[in-house]
Motif scaffolding. Sequence first.
Motif, short mmCIF file in Angstrom:
data_model
loop_
_atom_site.label_atom_id
_atom_site.label_comp_id
_atom_site.label_asym_id
_atom_site.label_seq_id
_atom_site.Cartn_x
_atom_site.Cartn_y
_atom_site.Cartn_z
N ASN A 19 9.58 6.60 -2.78
CA ASN A 19 9.18 8.02 -2.80
C ASN A 19 8.81 8.52 -1.42
OD1 ASN A 19 9.41 8.77 -5.42
ND2 ASN A 19 7.29 8.23 -5.97
N ASN A 20 8.02 7.72 -0.72
CA ASN A 20 7.58 8.13 0.62
C ASN A 20 8.77 8.34 1.55
OD1 ASN A 20 4.89 8.14 -0.09
ND2 ASN A 20 4.43 6.14 0.81
N TRP A 47 6.58 6.61 8.34
CA TRP A 47 6.54 7.32 9.63
C TRP A 47 6.94 6.38 10.77
CZ3 TRP A 47 0.88 9.46 8.85
CH2 TRP A 47 0.89 10.42 7.83
N SER A 54 -2.90 3.04 -3.02
CA SER A 54 -2.13 2.47 -4.12
C SER A 54 -3.00 1.96 -5.27
CB SER A 54 -1.23 1.35 -3.62
OG SER A 54 -1.97 0.42 -2.89
N ARG A 64 -5.09 -8.25 -1.93
CA ARG A 64 -3.85 -8.56 -1.21
C ARG A 64 -4.06 -9.72 -0.24
NH1 ARG A 64 -2.02 -2.35 -0.80
NH2 ARG A 64 -0.96 -2.38 -2.78
N ILE A 89 -0.38 7.76 -4.13
CA ILE A 89 0.64 8.65 -3.57
C ILE A 89 0.63 8.55 -2.05
CG2 ILE A 89 0.61 10.27 -5.51
CD1 ILE A 89 -1.27 12.06 -3.92
N THR A 124 8.07 -3.10 -11.43
CA THR A 124 8.49 -1.94 -10.64
C THR A 124 9.27 -0.97 -11.53
OG1 THR A 124 8.56 -3.29 -8.65
CG2 THR A 124 9.73 -1.20 -8.56
N PHE A 154 13.64 -1.88 -3.85
CA PHE A 154 12.54 -1.21 -3.14
C PHE A 154 11.31 -1.08 -4.02
CE2 PHE A 154 16.23 0.46 -0.86
CZ PHE A 154 15.81 0.36 0.46
N ALA A 155 10.16 -1.13 -3.42
CA ALA A 155 8.92 -0.81 -4.14
C ALA A 155 8.88 0.70 -4.39
CB ALA A 155 7.72 -1.27 -3.35
N ASP A 156 8.29 1.09 -5.53
CA ASP A 156 8.30 2.49 -5.97
C ASP A 156 7.73 3.52 -5.01
OD1 ASP A 156 9.58 2.57 -8.33
OD2 ASP A 156 7.80 2.32 -9.58
N ILE A 157 6.48 3.29 -4.61
CA ILE A 157 5.81 4.31 -3.79
C ILE A 157 6.54 4.42 -2.46
CG2 ILE A 157 3.64 5.06 -2.72
CD1 ILE A 157 2.09 3.59 -4.77
N ASN A 166 10.43 11.56 0.76
CA ASN A 166 9.58 12.70 1.10
C ASN A 166 9.62 13.04 2.58
OD1 ASN A 166 8.75 13.35 -1.43
ND2 ASN A 166 6.92 12.08 -1.37
N ILE A 167 10.01 12.10 3.44
CA ILE A 167 10.05 12.44 4.86
C ILE A 167 11.45 12.42 5.44
CG2 ILE A 167 7.69 11.55 5.17
CD1 ILE A 167 9.25 9.48 7.11
N THR A 198 -5.60 8.54 4.74
CA THR A 198 -4.30 9.09 4.37
C THR A 198 -4.32 10.62 4.25
OG1 THR A 198 -4.80 8.66 2.05
CG2 THR A 198 -3.50 7.01 3.19
N SER A 213 0.82 -1.22 0.00
CA SER A 213 0.00 0.00 0.00
C SER A 213 0.85 1.27 0.00
CB SER A 213 -0.95 -0.01 1.19
OG SER A 213 -0.48 0.80 2.23
N SER A 214 0.20 2.39 -0.30
CA SER A 214 0.90 3.66 -0.38
C SER A 214 0.99 4.34 0.97
CB SER A 214 0.17 4.57 -1.36
OG SER A 214 -1.13 4.83 -0.87
N ARG A 215 0.49 3.67 2.02
CA ARG A 215 0.41 4.32 3.33
C ARG A 215 1.76 4.89 3.78
NH1 ARG A 215 -1.05 -1.37 6.21
NH2 ARG A 215 -2.60 -1.24 4.58
N GLU A 216 1.79 6.20 3.96
CA GLU A 216 3.03 6.83 4.42
C GLU A 216 3.28 6.48 5.88
OE1 GLU A 216 3.76 10.65 2.49
OE2 GLU A 216 4.37 11.43 4.44
N HIS A 217 2.23 5.99 6.54
CA HIS A 217 2.36 5.56 7.93
C HIS A 217 3.50 4.56 8.08
CE1 HIS A 217 -1.73 6.69 6.90
NE2 HIS A 217 -1.96 7.01 8.16
#
Lengths: 198, 468
Positions: free
Chosen positions: A110-111, A89, B129, B425, B144, B197, A104-107, A114-115, B36, A82-86
């Motif tokens: 990036n995440n 964090w 995602s 998933r 994102i 990827t 690494f997975a793409d998103i 970004n932090i 999110t 998932s894209s969860r930025e959590h």
Amino acid sequence: MAYDKFEVLKSSAVPLPIENVDTDQIIPARFLKATERKGFGDNLFRDWRFNSDDTPKADFPLNNPRFSGKILVSGKNFGSGSSREHAVWAIYDYGFRCVVSSFFADIFRNNCLNIGILPVQVSPEFLQSMFKSIDANENTEFEVNLPEQKIINLETNESESFNINPYKKDNMINGFDDIDYLLNLVDDIKVFADKTPI
Amino acid sequence: MGSTLFDKVWDAHVVKKIENGPDILFIDRHLVHEVTSPVAFLGLKRRGISVLYPNKTFATADHNTPTKNQHLPVEDPLSANQLAAIEKNAGDYGIPYWGLGHHKNGIVHVIGPENGITVPGATIVCGDSHTSTHGAFGAVAFGIGTSEVEMVLATQCIMQPKPKTMKIEISGSLSFGVTPKDVALYIISQLTTSGATGYFVEYSGKVFEEMSMEGRMTVCNLSIEMGARGGMIAPDEKTISYVEGREFAPNGADWDRALDYWKTLHTDEDATFDKVISFEAADIEPMITFGTNPGMGGSIMSDIPKDFEGSASYKKSLDYMDFKEGESMLNKKVDYVFLGSCTNGRIEDFRAFASIVKGRKKADNVTAWLVPGSHVVEKAIKDEGIFDLLTEAGFEIREPGCSACLAMNDDKIPPGKYAVSTSNRNFEGRQGPQSRTLLASPLVAAAAAVTGKVTDPRTLMQVESLTE
Ligand code: SF4
């Protein structure tokens, strides 16, 4: 928001020799209910770290008192899902500043950027040699040198270069934030918006 | 040299290229949900700025919401808090918000297309995602993180390096009983979860041309599970007639202008991709997964492989599932069945499920959760008589939301239980701590639900056509 600058990090590392670590393992969905970015480190790898009665699982590397440090070293395809930025964090809040893997997975990548976590992609061979060094001596220190784009095993002196987008590299070294950069372009963005076909 | 579909849409949205850096990409539609977004809105507050284009932003509540008694206050205080936060944020910043109980409420990737928010040639992002779903319309759509949600709220732009392009072509037509979900699970099993990827995928070939819009959404939805940034399918007549007349779709002169643009949206004959992968439709059978990532799957007829891409984590995965190498997947006991999610929670999925259930009853050993992707889907289920057919067969149809797809609400598969799920998933604990997920199509899910075990749906379909 601007974040901590990242230049050179010298630290021991925590090994997690598992492949395809997905974001549901990094932070299970049930911990995504916060409305602030606080306290996620406590639930990092929750279901791998703790039994259902909240007692720690002794065999999980983060619970092993041998291992410590600001670098997390993991098997290939780290951060898929998932894209969860959590997820990032939680890694940051726990105290890691750098994650090393052979893929690494793409998103997720990036995440991280970004932090202010540095994702360092190394060759499978270098990754294995890192695991070996840590296993032999848990105090093995590594130097992650962002300006030189190099990771060095300070025990064996083995080193490898890594890639990072030059713009992102600059941002990390200076602790700059993409949003500040874009806010300066808002007038251009508005002109562009008026021309978009849909 | 010609351009690919992806290049055309991407290039039309580049506000500026940063030398040696990412592109600044303009975003046409931004979808927001409760999980999110709160930290992104906090960021805006801290900076003292507003949302640049509230009219290009749409908010819903789906991840965290209960699927029972939605008319009552939400019991879990943390969920209630997140729902209150998005409602307030949407109100404060002037963003349309379709909260719990609203007739347009539903899973973010189901309601986008339903309301004409999703259109060909658009750039669409969301802090989730599976935003890749919207690629079914020939949009460039991707998930994102929260920092980027804040970025898009503040500037309607995102900074991204342009991904490489990959074409996945499948020739021939799908066999009887093979669905779009099987196509996607097949591709992922061949490519692995990291096989794409760094790429943006275009699906092409007769299989995709023949697919309904719903089917295309299922395929594009699962692009992320092969590691791709997103996936897309060139818009055609089917796409345009789906979009036409929907509330937020362009109309009048804007519609004509949009049509001119949409007609250019196909890959030119002399365009090249960074990678091309080809498959034969005839090789695809109904699929099911046996492991703990979506790439660990195979034909429902096949045995669990002895060795899996030499993966060191394979044994760990089978231990988690309590499966053994060489075992057959057919006839494995099933405890739960979940029909729903942004992958397979649309009306066509309920129709497929009902086609197997018709004339049969739910197996006693199975607990089934059937969760529509939106209120619009829920209404169609009722209007078409599917609701009655399924409830009479012993099934429970819940209220819309993400539900057991990520089990943030109470819809959790209990520890150790096996669930055949139409979601996306099968990670450890995804559907609840220690839960075990077998991903499959709505037909396979229905076959499991009426027989209580993993069953090839074609056997049930054949019997029916013989007796008809
Ligand atoms: S249904 Fe599942 S995958 Fe889809 S948006 Fe909801 S949680 Fe994400």
